[in-house]
Design a protein around this motif. Sequence first.
Motif, PDB file in Angstrom:
ATOM      1  N   TYR A  24       0.814  -1.218   0.000  1.00  0.00           N
ATOM      2  CA  TYR A  24       0.000   0.000   0.000  1.00  0.00           C
ATOM      3  C   TYR A  24       0.851   1.273   0.000  1.00  0.00           C
ATOM      4  O   TYR A  24       0.447   2.285  -0.574  1.00  0.00           O
ATOM      5  N   VAL A  27       1.548   1.752  -3.599  1.00  0.00           N
ATOM      6  CA  VAL A  27       0.350   2.191  -4.319  1.00  0.00           C
ATOM      7  C   VAL A  27       0.097   3.678  -4.093  1.00  0.00           C
ATOM      8  O   VAL A  27      -0.211   4.421  -5.026  1.00  0.00           O
ATOM      9  N   LEU A  28       0.235   4.129  -2.846  1.00  0.00           N
ATOM     10  CA  LEU A  28      -0.120   5.499  -2.480  1.00  0.00           C
ATOM     11  C   LEU A  28       1.054   6.481  -2.488  1.00  0.00           C
ATOM     12  O   LEU A  28       0.839   7.683  -2.391  1.00  0.00           O
ATOM     13  N   LEU A  52      -2.953   4.343   7.434  1.00  0.00           N
ATOM     14  CA  LEU A  52      -3.359   2.945   7.318  1.00  0.00           C
ATOM     15  C   LEU A  52      -2.408   2.119   8.180  1.00  0.00           C
ATOM     16  O   LEU A  52      -1.189   2.292   8.103  1.00  0.00           O
ATOM     17  N   LEU A  76     -11.008  -0.552   0.168  1.00  0.00           N
ATOM     18  CA  LEU A  76     -10.459   0.771  -0.062  1.00  0.00           C
ATOM     19  C   LEU A  76     -10.681   1.142  -1.518  1.00  0.00           C
ATOM     20  O   LEU A  76     -10.508   0.308  -2.407  1.00  0.00           O
ATOM     21  N   PHE A  78      -9.461   3.862  -4.490  1.00  0.00           N
ATOM     22  CA  PHE A  78      -8.395   4.785  -4.863  1.00  0.00           C
ATOM     23  C   PHE A  78      -8.745   5.436  -6.195  1.00  0.00           C
ATOM     24  O   PHE A  78      -8.981   4.735  -7.181  1.00  0.00           O
ATOM     25  N   VAL A  90      -0.347  -1.683 -10.104  1.00  0.00           N
ATOM     26  CA  VAL A  90      -0.734  -2.458  -8.912  1.00  0.00           C
ATOM     27  C   VAL A  90      -0.530  -3.953  -9.150  1.00  0.00           C
ATOM     28  O   VAL A  90      -0.164  -4.679  -8.226  1.00  0.00           O
ATOM     29  N   ASP A 114      -5.568  -7.290  -2.897  1.00  0.00           N
ATOM     30  CA  ASP A 114      -4.202  -6.994  -2.480  1.00  0.00           C
ATOM     31  C   ASP A 114      -3.473  -8.311  -2.189  1.00  0.00           C
ATOM     32  O   ASP A 114      -4.082  -9.388  -2.251  1.00  0.00           O
ATOM     33  N   PHE A 120      -9.886  -4.218  -3.195  1.00  0.00           N
ATOM     34  CA  PHE A 120      -9.789  -2.758  -3.289  1.00  0.00           C
ATOM     35  C   PHE A 120     -10.151  -2.376  -4.704  1.00  0.00           C
ATOM     36  O   PHE A 120     -10.138  -3.205  -5.607  1.00  0.00           O
TER      37      PHE A 120
END
Length: 126
Positions: A24, A27-28, A52, A76, A78, A90, A114, A120
């Motif tokens: 994550y 990803v973010l 998170l 989640l 996004f 991803v 994930d 997600f």
Amino acid sequence: MAGIARMDTVAIDCPDPEALARFYAAVLGWETIRIDEDGGWVTITDGKSTPLSFQRVEGHRPPDWPSPERSQQFHLDFQVDDIDKAEAEVLALGAVKHDHQPVGPYDGFRVYLDPAGHPFCLCFGD
């Protein structure tokens, strides 16, 4: 209206907190800010959003969405600018595109799992 409390973190059960936190964070584009001594709790943040956290649960059984026996429990969402580019990224990080892709009046998202099996969504469009 004033609330009783303020959001502190969103905690996600998983078998390997450090691995899921790395996923994550990538990803973010966030950073890890806390890893407990035993690695059983890891927190990531960008310093502005709700962090998170990932906590180890022995015998973790991932959701089996859309099955009602082991529903998704949470997921989640996004927002992304380029869905195909985000999907490739991803997937390269270890996500899996879910076999079940809902269709209906709002089709501006795709569902993934994930590395620990939690669903997600990557959302696109207006």
